[in-house]
Each structure stands twice: as structure tokens, then as C-alpha cells.
Design a protein around this motif. Structure first.
Motif, PDB file in Angstrom:
ATOM      1  N   ARG A 109       0.817  -1.211   0.000  1.00 48.36           N
ATOM      2  CA  ARG A 109       0.000   0.000   0.000  1.00 48.36           C
ATOM      3  C   ARG A 109       0.852   1.263   0.000  1.00 48.36           C
ATOM      4  NH1 ARG A 109      -2.344  -4.022   2.857  1.00 48.36           N
ATOM      5  NH2 ARG A 109      -4.577  -4.404   2.517  1.00 48.36           N
ATOM      6  N   ARG A 146      -0.050   2.562  -4.295  1.00 53.77           N
ATOM      7  CA  ARG A 146      -1.278   2.253  -5.020  1.00 53.77           C
ATOM      8  C   ARG A 146      -1.711   3.491  -5.806  1.00 53.77           C
ATOM      9  NH1 ARG A 146      -4.501  -1.854  -2.480  1.00 53.77           N
ATOM     10  NH2 ARG A 146      -3.077  -3.479  -1.758  1.00 53.77           N
ATOM     11  N   SER A 199     -11.305  -0.541  -0.544  1.00 56.31           N
ATOM     12  CA  SER A 199     -10.423   0.589  -0.834  1.00 56.31           C
ATOM     13  C   SER A 199     -10.392   1.563   0.338  1.00 56.31           C
ATOM     14  CB  SER A 199     -10.884   1.310  -2.103  1.00 56.31           C
ATOM     15  OG  SER A 199     -10.749   0.478  -3.246  1.00 56.31           O
ATOM     16  N   ASP A 257      -8.176   0.551   3.214  1.00 54.93           N
ATOM     17  CA  ASP A 257      -6.780   0.944   3.007  1.00 54.93           C
ATOM     18  C   ASP A 257      -6.585   2.424   3.320  1.00 54.93           C
ATOM     19  OD1 ASP A 257      -6.172  -1.621   2.231  1.00 54.93           O
ATOM     20  OD2 ASP A 257      -6.166  -1.203   0.090  1.00 54.93           O
ATOM     21  N   TYR A 258      -7.546   3.227   2.943  1.00 51.65           N
ATOM     22  CA  TYR A 258      -7.520   4.669   3.242  1.00 51.65           C
ATOM     23  C   TYR A 258      -7.433   4.889   4.747  1.00 51.65           C
ATOM     24  CZ  TYR A 258      -9.275   9.562   3.136  1.00 51.65           C
ATOM     25  OH  TYR A 258      -9.456  10.920   3.282  1.00 51.65           O
ATOM     26  N   ILE A 278      -2.830  -1.161  -9.125  1.00 51.40           N
ATOM     27  CA  ILE A 278      -4.244  -1.279  -8.770  1.00 51.40           C
ATOM     28  C   ILE A 278      -4.548  -2.763  -8.561  1.00 51.40           C
ATOM     29  CG2 ILE A 278      -6.628  -0.988  -9.577  1.00 51.40           C
ATOM     30  CD1 ILE A 278      -5.744   1.439 -11.142  1.00 51.40           C
ATOM     31  N   ILE A 331     -10.305  -4.364  -9.061  1.00 51.60           N
ATOM     32  CA  ILE A 331     -10.599  -3.036  -9.609  1.00 51.60           C
ATOM     33  C   ILE A 331     -10.104  -2.942 -11.047  1.00 51.60           C
ATOM     34  CG2 ILE A 331     -10.223  -0.562  -9.364  1.00 51.60           C
ATOM     35  CD1 ILE A 331     -11.929  -1.695  -7.157  1.00 51.60           C
ATOM     36  N   GLU A 337      -7.385   3.820  -7.498  1.00 52.85           N
ATOM     37  CA  GLU A 337      -7.925   2.838  -6.553  1.00 52.85           C
ATOM     38  C   GLU A 337      -8.473   3.551  -5.325  1.00 52.85           C
ATOM     39  OE1 GLU A 337      -6.209  -0.722  -3.758  1.00 52.85           O
ATOM     40  OE2 GLU A 337      -5.688  -0.796  -5.883  1.00 52.85           O
ATOM     41  N   VAL A 338      -7.655   4.429  -4.745  1.00 51.00           N
ATOM     42  CA  VAL A 338      -8.110   5.282  -3.650  1.00 51.00           C
ATOM     43  C   VAL A 338      -7.204   6.507  -3.613  1.00 51.00           C
ATOM     44  CG1 VAL A 338      -6.706   4.080  -1.885  1.00 51.00           C
ATOM     45  CG2 VAL A 338      -8.765   5.363  -1.204  1.00 51.00           C
ATOM     46  N   VAL A 359     -12.756   7.528  -3.456  1.00 51.06           N
ATOM     47  CA  VAL A 359     -12.855   6.495  -4.490  1.00 51.06           C
ATOM     48  C   VAL A 359     -13.591   7.074  -5.691  1.00 51.06           C
ATOM     49  CG1 VAL A 359     -13.740   4.206  -5.072  1.00 51.06           C
ATOM     50  CG2 VAL A 359     -12.826   4.638  -2.779  1.00 51.06           C
TER      51      VAL A 359
END
Length: 261
Positions: A5, A64, A104, A107-108, A26, A30, A68-69, A79
């Protein structure tokens, strides 16, 4: 395929350099529903900015893709779903499911949790600290052979300071701009200006809201004069000039930070 990440390298100086839009990877679920070409994806990312973080001991690099984010947007907009979320680009064949979006956003959340841990540690260790929030931006949106973006409103380096208490951090901001302008670029001066193209995104806003008296985030946006934004080719000589100019700012910024302490 799963990808890392982010990459964090921790050092022993009150300066952090970040490149949260450097990533291109990605995850498969996705990527498999995307219609956006790899070239169009890369054009809106910030390739090579991870290398610019090498001017600092502590480095945080996103691995990433922002497709993706997007770590520089608030969670509810992080997103991309529709073209209006991403410069009018048609991204998906079918919209990602809510489960995909939630993964997603997980992960954020993890990223901002790690960021808060890192900055809390810096606050304890140094009291006050500086973050170079490094990005790049396009200036050839009319195509590879089209007109360049207007020079007056598109500086070579834009310093975004719109999310901070500027009065508090003025000595650091002014010293950074002055020192970067003083870099000898084959007899010419690098065009460095403040809050012309961008004022800073959610990433500096989050830091300044959570560490208002201890963190000074300079959002440093390099115009993509160091590369061909339509092919992704790096112009090594131009890139070195900008990297050396960024490195030149570090001693002065740390001097001003010490005075504020």
C-alpha cells in the motif's frame, strides 16, 4: 494480485517528504472492471515524485494508484466512481461494488492511521516538524502537440499553503520559496509561486487540523516539465535540476524551523 500500500522509511530529522500519488498499481478486482487506458491513468498520477522524496531522511510514498483510492481527498470522495470524479475520464466498464469501495476505504483508513502514528511520534520527538507534500501536475492537456498551459497561471513549482496558519509558518514558507528561486538553473531562475495553481488538498488539511501548532506542510507541485506527460518519458536532466533545487531548500527550512522552536 495484491500490492503493497505504501512505503515508509523513518529517519532522525524533523523533515518528512511524501509522494502519496506516486503509485501506479491497482488490485486485480478493480483493474478488471476498468476501461481507462494505462497511459491515461499514468498521466493523472504523479510518476517519479517518489524519487523526489529522497531529499529527506523520512519518506512516505504511496504505492497504489489514486484510481484505486485517492489519499489526497476526503474519505467520502476518495474512491472515483463517475467521470466527474476524475477529470471527465471514463474509468469503469461497470461501477465497483460497495464491497470493493469498502475495501479501498479500509486501506484509506489504514493509511491515515499510520500517518497519525508517524506524526504523533514526530511531535513528541521534535516538537515542530515540516512535511514536503510532493506532487506534479499536467500542463499539456490540449494533447502532445497542442498549446501549452498559460505560463502566468501555471508556475514551474507551485507551493500550496492554503490549509495552514500562514502567519505562524511564514518564515519557513518564505525561506523555502526564496531558496528554491535562488537555485542556479543554467543562469535562469525557477518559477516558484504560492497558491497559484493549487492551495493543497485533503492530506495537508488533515495534518494541519490534527497538528495545528506542530506541523507545517508545504504542498510542492512540480509542473511536468521534467517528463513527457503523454508518453511517460522522463527528461533526466530537467528532473535533476528540480530535485537539486528541492534539496537546496532543506538546510534553510530546518534553520527556520529551529528558530521557531
Amino acid at each position: 494480485m495484491e500490492f503493497e500500500r505504501w512505503k515508509l522509511i523513518e529517519g532522525d530529522s524533523p523533515l518528512i517528504a511524501t509522494a502519496i500519488h506516486d503509485g501506479h498499481n491497482i488490485r486485480d478486482e478493480i483493474k478488471n472492471i476498468m476501461v481507462l487506458s494505462d497511459d491515461d491513468q499514468l498521466r493523472e498520477e504523479d510518476p517519479f515524485t517518489g524519487e523526489l522524496t529522497e531529499v529527506a531522511e523520512t519518506r512516505l510514498i504511496g504505492l497504489r494508484s489514486r484510481f484505486e483510492v485517492d489519499l489526497n481527498r476526503p474519505k467520502e470522495k476518495a474512491v472515483y466512481i463517475k467521470p466527474e470524479d476524475a477529470w471527465g475520464l471514463n474509468i469503469f466498464r461497470t461501477e465497483p461494488s460497495q464491497e470493493m469501495v469498502n475495501r479501498s476505504l479500509k486501506d484509506y483508513n489504514m493509511f491515515y492511521g499510520e500517518l497519525h502514528r508517524l506524526l504523533s511520534d514526530f511531535e513528541k520527538r521534535f516538537g515542530r516538524f515540516v512535511v514536503y507534500d510532493i506532487h506534479s501536475y499536467c500542463h499539456r492537456r490540449n494533447g502532445p502537440d497542442g498549446l501549452l498551459a498559460d505560463l502566468q497561471s501555471n508556475p514551474e513549482v507551485n507551493i500550496g499553503t492554503g490549509t495552514m496558519n500562514r502567519e505562524l509558518w511564514a518564515p519557513i514558507i518564505d525561506r523555502f520559496i526564496s531558496d528554491m528561486r535562488s537555485f542556479n538553473n543554467s543562469g535562469s531562475q525557477i518559477d516558484v509561486r504560492e497558491n497559484i495553481k493549487f492551495k493543497g488538498g485533503y492530506f495537508p488539511k488533515y495534518i494541519h487540523e490534527n497538528f495545528p501548532k506542530s506541523a507545517c506542510v508545504l504542498s510542492v507541485e512540480f509542473k511536468k516539465i521534467f517528463m513527457d506527460e503523454w508518453t511517460g518519458k522522463l527528461y533526466k536532466d530537467k528532473f535533476k535540476v528540480l530535485k537539486d533545487a528541492l534539496r537546496l531548500t532543506v538546510p534553510g527550512v530546518l534553520q527556520e524551523l529551529e528558530k521557531l522552536k
